[in-house]
Design a protein around this motif. Structure first.
Motif, PDB file in Angstrom:
ATOM      1  N   HIS A  47       0.675  -1.238  -0.112  1.00 46.60           N
ATOM      2  CA  HIS A  47       0.042   0.160   0.061  1.00 46.60           C
ATOM      3  C   HIS A  47       0.801   1.369   0.100  1.00 46.60           C
ATOM      4  CE1 HIS A  47       0.729  -0.916   4.262  1.00 46.60           C
ATOM      5  NE2 HIS A  47       0.765   0.543   4.496  1.00 46.60           N
ATOM      6  N   GLU A  48       2.190   1.302   0.476  1.00 50.86           N
ATOM      7  CA  GLU A  48       3.033   2.319   0.588  1.00 50.86           C
ATOM      8  C   GLU A  48       3.361   2.615  -1.066  1.00 50.86           C
ATOM      9  OE1 GLU A  48       6.207   1.546   2.878  1.00 50.86           O
ATOM     10  OE2 GLU A  48       5.257   1.298   4.957  1.00 50.86           O
ATOM     11  N   ALA A  49       3.427   1.862  -1.834  1.00 54.69           N
ATOM     12  CA  ALA A  49       3.726   2.070  -3.209  1.00 54.69           C
ATOM     13  C   ALA A  49       2.381   2.168  -4.119  1.00 54.69           C
ATOM     14  CB  ALA A  49       4.341   0.867  -3.799  1.00 54.69           C
ATOM     15  N   TRP A  50       1.369   2.157  -3.398  1.00 53.18           N
ATOM     16  CA  TRP A  50       0.133   2.331  -4.330  1.00 53.18           C
ATOM     17  C   TRP A  50      -0.274   4.051  -4.886  1.00 53.18           C
ATOM     18  CZ3 TRP A  50      -0.615  -2.653  -5.111  1.00 53.18           C
ATOM     19  CH2 TRP A  50      -1.662  -2.666  -5.964  1.00 53.18           C
ATOM     20  N   ASN A  51       0.428   4.870  -3.789  1.00 54.67           N
ATOM     21  CA  ASN A  51       0.003   6.272  -4.227  1.00 54.67           C
ATOM     22  C   ASN A  51       1.119   6.470  -5.321  1.00 54.67           C
ATOM     23  OD1 ASN A  51      -1.860   7.150  -2.475  1.00 54.67           O
ATOM     24  ND2 ASN A  51      -0.443   7.845  -1.080  1.00 54.67           N
ATOM     25  N   ALA A  52       2.022   5.898  -5.412  1.00 52.31           N
ATOM     26  CA  ALA A  52       3.394   6.242  -6.617  1.00 52.31           C
ATOM     27  C   ALA A  52       2.562   5.500  -7.821  1.00 52.31           C
ATOM     28  CB  ALA A  52       4.568   5.511  -6.183  1.00 52.31           C
ATOM     29  N   TRP A  53       1.733   4.571  -7.710  1.00 57.06           N
ATOM     30  CA  TRP A  53       1.138   3.774  -8.841  1.00 57.06           C
ATOM     31  C   TRP A  53       0.070   4.660  -9.258  1.00 57.06           C
ATOM     32  CZ3 TRP A  53       0.813  -2.214  -8.897  1.00 57.06           C
ATOM     33  CH2 TRP A  53       0.729  -2.708 -10.017  1.00 57.06           C
ATOM     34  N   ILE A  54      -0.601   5.089  -8.456  1.00 56.61           N
ATOM     35  CA  ILE A  54      -1.654   5.946  -9.025  1.00 56.61           C
ATOM     36  C   ILE A  54      -1.178   7.233  -9.630  1.00 56.61           C
ATOM     37  CG2 ILE A  54      -3.748   7.506  -8.165  1.00 56.61           C
ATOM     38  CD1 ILE A  54      -4.077   5.174  -5.933  1.00 56.61           C
ATOM     39  N   ARG A  55      -0.221   7.865  -9.070  1.00 56.29           N
ATOM     40  CA  ARG A  55       0.432   8.785  -9.977  1.00 56.29           C
ATOM     41  C   ARG A  55       0.731   8.689 -11.255  1.00 56.29           C
ATOM     42  NH1 ARG A  55      -0.274  14.160  -8.184  1.00 56.29           N
ATOM     43  NH2 ARG A  55       0.137  14.410  -6.137  1.00 56.29           N
ATOM     44  N   SER A  56       1.616   7.235 -11.312  1.00 56.08           N
ATOM     45  CA  SER A  56       1.828   6.843 -12.674  1.00 56.08           C
ATOM     46  C   SER A  56       0.667   6.734 -13.611  1.00 56.08           C
ATOM     47  CB  SER A  56       2.530   5.617 -12.798  1.00 56.08           C
ATOM     48  OG  SER A  56       3.957   5.784 -12.430  1.00 56.08           O
ATOM     49  N   ILE A 279      11.776   5.189  -8.617  1.00 61.28           N
ATOM     50  CA  ILE A 279      13.083   5.302  -9.034  1.00 61.28           C
ATOM     51  C   ILE A 279      13.306   5.979 -10.484  1.00 61.28           C
ATOM     52  CG2 ILE A 279      13.528   3.267  -7.854  1.00 61.28           C
ATOM     53  CD1 ILE A 279      13.203   1.492 -10.580  1.00 61.28           C
ATOM     54  N   ALA A 280      14.567   6.188 -10.839  1.00 62.05           N
ATOM     55  CA  ALA A 280      14.871   6.608 -12.337  1.00 62.05           C
ATOM     56  C   ALA A 280      15.521   5.521 -12.712  1.00 62.05           C
ATOM     57  CB  ALA A 280      16.021   7.696 -11.899  1.00 62.05           C
ATOM     58  N   VAL A 292       8.030  -1.953 -10.743  1.00 59.82           N
ATOM     59  CA  VAL A 292       9.259  -2.797 -10.896  1.00 59.82           C
ATOM     60  C   VAL A 292       9.431  -3.227  -9.358  1.00 59.82           C
ATOM     61  CG1 VAL A 292      11.693  -2.658 -11.199  1.00 59.82           C
ATOM     62  CG2 VAL A 292      10.291  -1.260 -12.612  1.00 59.82           C
ATOM     63  N   TRP A 293       9.844  -4.590  -9.475  1.00 64.14           N
ATOM     64  CA  TRP A 293      10.226  -5.324  -8.275  1.00 64.14           C
ATOM     65  C   TRP A 293      11.993  -5.155  -8.065  1.00 64.14           C
ATOM     66  CZ3 TRP A 293       7.392  -6.036  -4.207  1.00 64.14           C
ATOM     67  CH2 TRP A 293       7.966  -6.962  -3.192  1.00 64.14           C
ATOM     68  N   LEU A 294      12.412  -4.287  -6.972  1.00 63.58           N
ATOM     69  CA  LEU A 294      13.663  -4.077  -6.457  1.00 63.58           C
ATOM     70  C   LEU A 294      13.987  -4.527  -5.577  1.00 63.58           C
ATOM     71  CD1 LEU A 294      15.076  -0.300  -6.664  1.00 63.58           C
ATOM     72  CD2 LEU A 294      15.520  -1.885  -4.770  1.00 63.58           C
ATOM     73  N   ALA A 295      15.369  -5.254  -5.787  1.00 65.58           N
ATOM     74  CA  ALA A 295      15.903  -5.869  -4.550  1.00 65.58           C
ATOM     75  C   ALA A 295      17.519  -5.373  -4.484  1.00 65.58           C
ATOM     76  CB  ALA A 295      16.050  -7.656  -4.850  1.00 65.58           C
ATOM     77  N   LEU A 306       8.121  -2.948  -4.058  1.00 62.86           N
ATOM     78  CA  LEU A 306       7.603  -2.463  -5.264  1.00 62.86           C
ATOM     79  C   LEU A 306       8.089  -0.993  -5.392  1.00 62.86           C
ATOM     80  CD1 LEU A 306       5.650  -2.609  -7.474  1.00 62.86           C
ATOM     81  CD2 LEU A 306       3.754  -2.182  -5.952  1.00 62.86           C
ATOM     82  N   VAL A 307       8.516  -0.626  -6.692  1.00 67.57           N
ATOM     83  CA  VAL A 307       8.719   0.692  -6.969  1.00 67.57           C
ATOM     84  C   VAL A 307       8.220   1.193  -8.397  1.00 67.57           C
ATOM     85  CG1 VAL A 307      10.896   0.936  -5.352  1.00 67.57           C
ATOM     86  CG2 VAL A 307      11.144   0.176  -7.903  1.00 67.57           C
ATOM     87  N   LEU A 308       8.119   2.211  -8.676  1.00 66.94           N
ATOM     88  CA  LEU A 308       7.601   2.688  -9.998  1.00 66.94           C
ATOM     89  C   LEU A 308       8.751   3.610 -10.864  1.00 66.94           C
ATOM     90  CD1 LEU A 308       4.641   2.153 -11.027  1.00 66.94           C
ATOM     91  CD2 LEU A 308       4.835   2.138  -8.436  1.00 66.94           C
TER      92      LEU A 308
END
Length: 351
Positions: A47-56, A279-280, A292-295, A306-308
């Motif tokens: 859910h912490e990434a969902w705002n970033a996803w909605i922005r995308s 992420i850039a 994107v899944w980042l590790a 999860l990042v965008l």
């Protein structure tokens, strides 16, 4: 004897369909995998990434347009519902170089937060400039050293200062990061909070001041804390250090209302960045707007999340390469200044 390999994670419910074929991008190859390959997928606070996803989803790339209504609806879903939806609707692909290498480099960036004044004086002596008069008529424009020393460069910048800051190194950091926040002391005694966003460069090549110090044999620690420690011992060489990077950045002033202050600047995708979830990337490897899944294992920060992909940068080049947005202010700057560690990436693409 080497340790035995770690046992494979159990397959996720719903992830039993035949895998599709690889996808080739101009700078990368995407290899389809099972969701169980993604480290920490069961543990991330999605859910912490969902705002970033909605922005995308404000500026979605074509394959995601059809999914954005569902993404918005899931903003109030449980973690289990979000995770099950991702497994059902998305296919993970491991990002590799065209030669098959799956490990790359993670760095980080942030938004500096500086005190500033509208007029020079009282310790504020370093200008932050708008685009100069006649910009575009001369390419490349003057170098950083020429901007500081040539009368014709100074004439083109006359009256173009947005504000003045105290520290030339903090101004250089602002140039490198590409945007920042200013707390400006106005002539009437009031204070204004604004953002200075990237407007353009002098088209000169970027040179790392840390690399310059290493090449000169002046330090072994080229992180920003290391650079500042060297400058504290060698203040008379500050200008020499600054001029080692000929690139110069010009800004535009933007208001920063309270709602916008919760997000970072707009990235190359055209949407505001989310601390810890944007992420850039190299857009020839991963399109903007892609989840994107980042590790990345430590040493500075062990990250599995999860990042965008919402931004790019001149130094962010290659298949498995990302710059992680940490936010704004000193704490974010400290993390960004030290983070440089191995990276693996998986794009999450619509089925």
């Amino acid at each position: 004897m080497p340790p035995p390999p770690a046992p494979a994670a159990a397959p996720l419910a719903g992830d039993d369909r035949p895998l599709p074929g690889p996808i080739v991008q101009p700078k990368s190859r995407w290899v389809p995998v099972r969701w169980a390959e993604l480290p920490g997928f069961q543990d991330d606070a999605l859910h912490e990434a969902w705002n970033a996803w909605i922005r995308s989803c404000e500026r979605p790339v074509a394959p995601f347009v059809a999914l954005c209504a569902e993404v918005r609806q899931l903003s109030i879903a449980t973690l289990e519902e979000q995770r099950a939806w991702m497994v059902a609707r998305l296919q993970p692909y491991r990002v590799e170089t065209l030669e098959g290498a799956a490990e790359g480099l993670l760095t980080a960036y942030y938004e500096p937060f500086l005190d500033a004044a509208r007029q020079p004086g009282n310790g504020f002596g370093v200008p932050l400039y708008r685009l100069p008069a006649g910009f575009g008529q001369r390419k490349p424009w003057y170098t950083r050293q020429q901007i500081d020393t040539l009368p014709e460069a100074q004439a083109a910048l006359q009256g173009r200062a947005i504000a003045w800051v105290r520290d030339p190194i903090e101004a250089l950091v602002l140039h490198i990061q590409g945007s920042g926040r200013l707390r400006i002391a106005e002539p009437d005694g009031s204070t204004t909070l604004v953002r200075v966003a990237f407007a353009g460069t002098n088209d000169q090549p970027y040179q790392s001041v840390g690399r310059w110090l290493l090449d000169q044999g002046l330090t072994r620690d080229a992180t920003w804390p290391g650079i500042r420690a060297w400058l504290a011992q060698n203040p008379q060489r500050t200008q020499e250090l600054l001029w080692s990077n000929p690139r110069y950045v010009f800004f535009r002033e933007e208001p920063l209302p309270p709602l916008d202050a919760q997000f970072g600047p707009r990235g190359a995708q055209g949407v505001p960045l989310t601390p810890g979830r944007s992420i850039a990337v190299d857009r020839l490897s991963i399109p903007y707007g892609t989840p994107v899944w980042l590790a990345s294992p430590g040493p500075q920060a062990a990250l599995q999340r999860l990042v965008l992909a919402q931004d790019t940068g001149s130094a962010i080049v290659g298949a498995v390469r990302a710059d992680y947005f940490t936010g704004w202010g000193p704490e974010a700057g400290d993390i960004a200044g030290r983070l440089k560690q191995p990276l693996r990436l998986w794009v999450l693409w619509p089925r």
